[in-house]
Write a protein that holds these residues in place. Structure first.
Motif, PDB file in Angstrom:
ATOM      1  N   PRO A 496       0.887  -1.268   0.149  1.00 47.54           N
ATOM      2  CA  PRO A 496      -0.023   0.025   0.034  1.00 47.54           C
ATOM      3  C   PRO A 496       0.902   1.274   0.072  1.00 47.54           C
ATOM      4  N   ALA A 497       0.470   2.254  -0.925  1.00 50.05           N
ATOM      5  CA  ALA A 497       1.300   3.487  -0.918  1.00 50.05           C
ATOM      6  C   ALA A 497       0.358   4.323  -1.799  1.00 50.05           C
ATOM      7  N   LEU A 498      -0.149   5.480  -0.975  1.00 46.82           N
ATOM      8  CA  LEU A 498      -0.880   6.174  -1.430  1.00 46.82           C
ATOM      9  C   LEU A 498      -0.307   7.648  -1.996  1.00 46.82           C
ATOM     10  N   GLY A 499      -0.657   7.769  -3.109  1.00 44.45           N
ATOM     11  CA  GLY A 499       0.105   9.055  -3.786  1.00 44.45           C
ATOM     12  C   GLY A 499       0.753   8.762  -5.167  1.00 44.45           C
ATOM     13  N   VAL A 500       1.351   9.590  -5.663  1.00 47.83           N
ATOM     14  CA  VAL A 500       2.161   9.171  -6.930  1.00 47.83           C
ATOM     15  C   VAL A 500       3.430   8.928  -6.538  1.00 47.83           C
ATOM     16  N   VAL A 501       4.018   7.578  -7.105  1.00 49.21           N
ATOM     17  CA  VAL A 501       5.204   7.257  -6.853  1.00 49.21           C
ATOM     18  C   VAL A 501       6.221   7.604  -7.743  1.00 49.21           C
ATOM     19  N   ASN A 502       6.873   8.566  -7.258  1.00 52.25           N
ATOM     20  CA  ASN A 502       7.838   9.293  -8.141  1.00 52.25           C
ATOM     21  C   ASN A 502       9.458   8.591  -8.387  1.00 52.25           C
ATOM     22  N   ILE A 536      12.453  -1.471   0.638  1.00 50.29           N
ATOM     23  CA  ILE A 536      11.696  -0.853  -0.585  1.00 50.29           C
ATOM     24  C   ILE A 536      11.528   0.683  -0.119  1.00 50.29           C
ATOM     25  N   ILE A 537      12.385   1.576  -0.941  1.00 47.71           N
ATOM     26  CA  ILE A 537      12.248   3.049  -0.474  1.00 47.71           C
ATOM     27  C   ILE A 537      11.421   3.729  -1.573  1.00 47.71           C
ATOM     28  N   ALA A 538      10.310   4.400  -1.535  1.00 49.40           N
ATOM     29  CA  ALA A 538       9.254   4.838  -2.478  1.00 49.40           C
ATOM     30  C   ALA A 538       9.086   6.332  -2.058  1.00 49.40           C
ATOM     31  N   SER A 539       9.225   7.335  -3.031  1.00 48.57           N
ATOM     32  CA  SER A 539       9.002   8.674  -2.940  1.00 48.57           C
ATOM     33  C   SER A 539       7.639   9.036  -3.295  1.00 48.57           C
ATOM     34  N   LEU A 540       6.862   9.401  -2.355  1.00 50.67           N
ATOM     35  CA  LEU A 540       5.170   9.383  -2.598  1.00 50.67           C
ATOM     36  C   LEU A 540       5.021  11.228  -2.473  1.00 50.67           C
ATOM     37  N   GLY A 541       4.188  11.437  -3.437  1.00 53.93           N
ATOM     38  CA  GLY A 541       3.525  12.770  -3.463  1.00 53.93           C
ATOM     39  C   GLY A 541       2.176  13.173  -3.723  1.00 53.93           C
ATOM     40  N   LYS A 542       1.745  14.272  -3.929  1.00 55.17           N
ATOM     41  CA  LYS A 542       0.345  14.518  -4.469  1.00 55.17           C
ATOM     42  C   LYS A 542       0.454  14.607  -5.934  1.00 55.17           C
ATOM     43  N   GLU A 543       1.599  15.171  -6.278  1.00 52.35           N
ATOM     44  CA  GLU A 543       1.815  15.396  -7.788  1.00 52.35           C
ATOM     45  C   GLU A 543       3.080  14.753  -8.223  1.00 52.35           C
ATOM     46  N   HIS A 544       2.928  14.614  -9.747  1.00 52.07           N
ATOM     47  CA  HIS A 544       4.171  14.066 -10.277  1.00 52.07           C
ATOM     48  C   HIS A 544       5.287  15.007 -10.107  1.00 52.07           C
ATOM     49  N   GLN A 552      -3.357  14.208  -6.479  1.00 54.95           N
ATOM     50  CA  GLN A 552      -4.115  13.053  -5.358  1.00 54.95           C
ATOM     51  C   GLN A 552      -3.976  13.815  -4.063  1.00 54.95           C
ATOM     52  N   LYS A 553      -5.419  14.338  -3.773  1.00 54.55           N
ATOM     53  CA  LYS A 553      -5.720  15.013  -2.607  1.00 54.55           C
ATOM     54  C   LYS A 553      -5.273  14.432  -1.476  1.00 54.55           C
ATOM     55  N   ASP A 554      -5.793  13.128  -1.433  1.00 53.68           N
ATOM     56  CA  ASP A 554      -5.889  12.259  -0.135  1.00 53.68           C
ATOM     57  C   ASP A 554      -4.130  11.867   0.214  1.00 53.68           C
ATOM     58  N   ALA A 555      -3.263  12.239  -0.683  1.00 54.31           N
ATOM     59  CA  ALA A 555      -2.165  11.373  -0.512  1.00 54.31           C
ATOM     60  C   ALA A 555      -1.061  12.630   0.421  1.00 54.31           C
ATOM     61  N   LYS A 556      -0.040  12.019   1.058  1.00 55.54           N
ATOM     62  CA  LYS A 556       0.915  12.884   1.712  1.00 55.54           C
ATOM     63  C   LYS A 556       2.413  12.767   1.086  1.00 55.54           C
ATOM     64  N   ASN A 557       2.871  13.885   1.122  1.00 54.08           N
ATOM     65  CA  ASN A 557       4.378  14.103   0.729  1.00 54.08           C
ATOM     66  C   ASN A 557       5.244  13.475   1.631  1.00 54.08           C
TER      67      ASN A 557
END
Length: 569
Positions: A496-502, A536-544, A552-557
């Protein structure tokens, strides 16, 4: 009478006479001659360099003028004590030195001497040989259970905007994250504490122009002046490289947290620097840019400079990766090509993506099979899809990310939602997984529900293994397993990973991390010494990271680290 043409007008200084006669009315110095001849008999005889022709020569007697009075040249000693050793002796000596270095590195921990001599050294030597072979050798995907949630999770929250890149050192000591606000944060991965923050520097007011016409930042500025898009750590964990929208490639000291050098202007790129990657185990750095070039830098101490530029892409370079060999791979967005660069040979292999083309099939002789109906693809051996199935495939307009599995196998992903497996032995994909992250539905007032594929925004793999991961914005990171023959791959789980995976990175941390890390030990993972570990290191954000097409308004940076341990036997 001699020919007057050969007669010389100059007066001779000395006149050659018979060896038994006297010269200038004086007797010859026979004692000197005998002493010189005696010394030459004892020494090693060498051929005379300056030979003269005479009418009469005698081996026993000669004029002192004819003698070579120069001292015999003694053989210079090279000073190398291994000068006379054979190739076999040299290999044996180097093997002993390598074993001593391995023992020294392993003896730093608390190990028994017998254990060091047998198990650890044997496994270390085997690992080094397999890594230098450049082929996949870690088939460990089946040892993990990705259907279950990760044993531990750490969220590094500190960026105001989307996290564009996050990278951990191979020793799992430090974690670095970058954000669209232009700052870089250094974390202690073991304790999860924030150690330092490198903020964006306000540019000087004398910079004129906009876009590409904007002047390059001042070289005296120690930091980035705009968004940071990519990070990379050298194999020894001493240097950090960063790239951003300010067209600079920055080099940082990891331990001190200080700016070392920046490459811009004539030594840098002319547009946004999108990616940086280190050659595994060295300080050789590759950088890719929107100016359609790949640049090579040597960051060894004493050099720290630009090497060369690689040309070939026809659009922005959005992805870059490299391993141990003198090669790297890059993807060129809407030129729809993956380019495999051979640095030493100064050549490149071009692999064209974008799906199947009707014109290309005609040129390559594949039209007949399409007209006859379903068949078997002669290249991949897989069943050829029917015309109805082909209509459901989406045209690939851009290649956005790339990842190297080993020295000859790599993956690519794009805006059609497909993940393609490539080999340097074939110009077509070995295997393609369409719609890897499903379809995104949007409501339109005129067309109703519009379904479009979710882009593959990032790819990451555990080097030289059969595990890789892909990311999009469907709320999960998908884990895939390669088959043993590297001909296809299949999904084996999600995270599970909420947001855009950069960005994505997969590493195998040392086992000491389990004991020293509070956020891992609190979850009570299995303590089996033979268990395989995975981060597993993932960069997550609301935008690309490159734009604002997705929100993605519900995501966290945040940068999330997921810990997995293999099943206990």
């Amino acid at each position: 009478m001699p020919d007057p043409f050969f007669a010389s007008t100059k007066t001779r200084k000395r006149k050659r006479t018979d060896s038994s006669s006297t010269r200038n009315g004086r007797p010859k110095p026979d004692v000197a001659v005998r002493s010189l001849k005696g010394s030459k008999d004892k020494a090693k005889k060498k051929p005379r360099l300056d030979e003269e022709l005479s009418d009469k020569t005698d081996d026993d007697e000669g004029d002192i003028d004819d003698m070579d009075l120069r001292a015999d040249d003694e053989e210079e000693s090279s000073g190398d004590e291994y000068e006379d050793e054979t190739p076999a002796e040299k290999r044996l000596r180097l093997a002993k030195l390598y074993l001593e270095s391995v023992k020294g590195s392993l003896a730093e921990g608390e190990y028994d001497a017998a254990e060091i001599d047998k198990e650890l050294i044997a496994s270390r030597l085997k690992q080094d040989v397999l890594e230098h072979s450049g082929k996949v050798h870690q088939f460990i995907a089946d040892s993990f259970d990705f259907q279950q949630p990760p044993q531990a999770t750490f969220h590094a929250r500190g960026h105001r905007l989307s996290v564009t890149s996050s990278v951990a050192s191979e020793s799992a000591k430090y974690l670095f994250t970058a954000g669209k606000e232009g700052s870089i944060i250094k974390w202690d991965l073991s304790s999860g504490k924030k150690l330092a923050t490198f903020y964006k520097i306000r540019p000087t007011s004398n910079q004129k122009g906009k876009g590409k016409a904007k002047e390059a930042p001042d070289t005296c500025i120690k930091g980035h002046t705009d968004e940071v898009y990519s990070l990379a750590i050298s194999g020894d964990g001493k240097l950090l490289a960063s790239a951003g929208a300010d067209r600079r490639v920055g080099v940082w000291d990891v331990e001190k947290g200080e700016w070392v050098k920046g490459f811009s202007g004539h030594l840098g790129h002319k547009d946004i620097v999108s990616n940086v990657a280190f050659k595994k185990g060295t300080n050789q750095l590759y950088s890719a840019s929107f100016d359609r070039t790949v640049k090579v830098y040597d960051l060894n101490s004493g050099v720290m400079g630009y090497v060369e530029t690689l040309f070939g892409h026809q659009d922005h370079i959005l992805g870059l990766d490299a391993l141990r060999g003198d090669t790297c791979v890059s993807v060129g967005a809407r030129d729809k090509t993956v380019r495999y660069w051979k640095i030493v040979d100064e050549t490149q292999l071009v692999f064209r993506g974008g799906g199947r083309s009707r014109i290309r099939e005609v040129l390559e002789g594949g039209l007949k099979a399409d007209e006859e109906g379903d068949g078997v693809d002669s290249d991949s051996g897989m069943p050829r899809p029917s015309k109805k199935q082909e209509r459901k495939d989406y045209v690939e307009g851009s290649l956005d990310c790339v990842c190297m599995i080993d020295e000859t196998t790599f993956l690519s992903g794009g805006d059609s939602g497909s993940i393609s497996l490539w080999s340097t032995q074939k110009k077509k994909p070995v295997f393609t997984q369409p719609l890897a992250h499903g379809l995104d539905e949007m409501e339109s007032s005129t067309e109703g529900t519009v379904r479009t594929p979710r882009w593959v925004t990032s790819l990451g793999c555990l080097r030289y293994s059969n595990i890789f991961a892909s990311g999009s914005w469907d709320g999960s990171i998908r884990i895939w397993k390669l088959d043993p023959k590297l001909k296809s791959f299949s999904p084996i789980g999600t995270v599970p990973a909420l947001g855009v995976v950069n960005s994505l990175q997969l590493i195998s941390p040392p086992k000491e991390l389990v004991k020293s890390s509070p956020w891992i030990s609190s979850s009570n993972p299995p303590t089996n010494a033979a268990a395989n570990l995975l981060l597993i290191i993932a960069s997550l954000g609301k935008e690309h990271r490159y734009g604002r097409w997705i929100n993605q308004k519900d995501a966290k940076n945040t940068a999330s680290v997921f810990f997995f341990s293999s099943r206990t036997p």
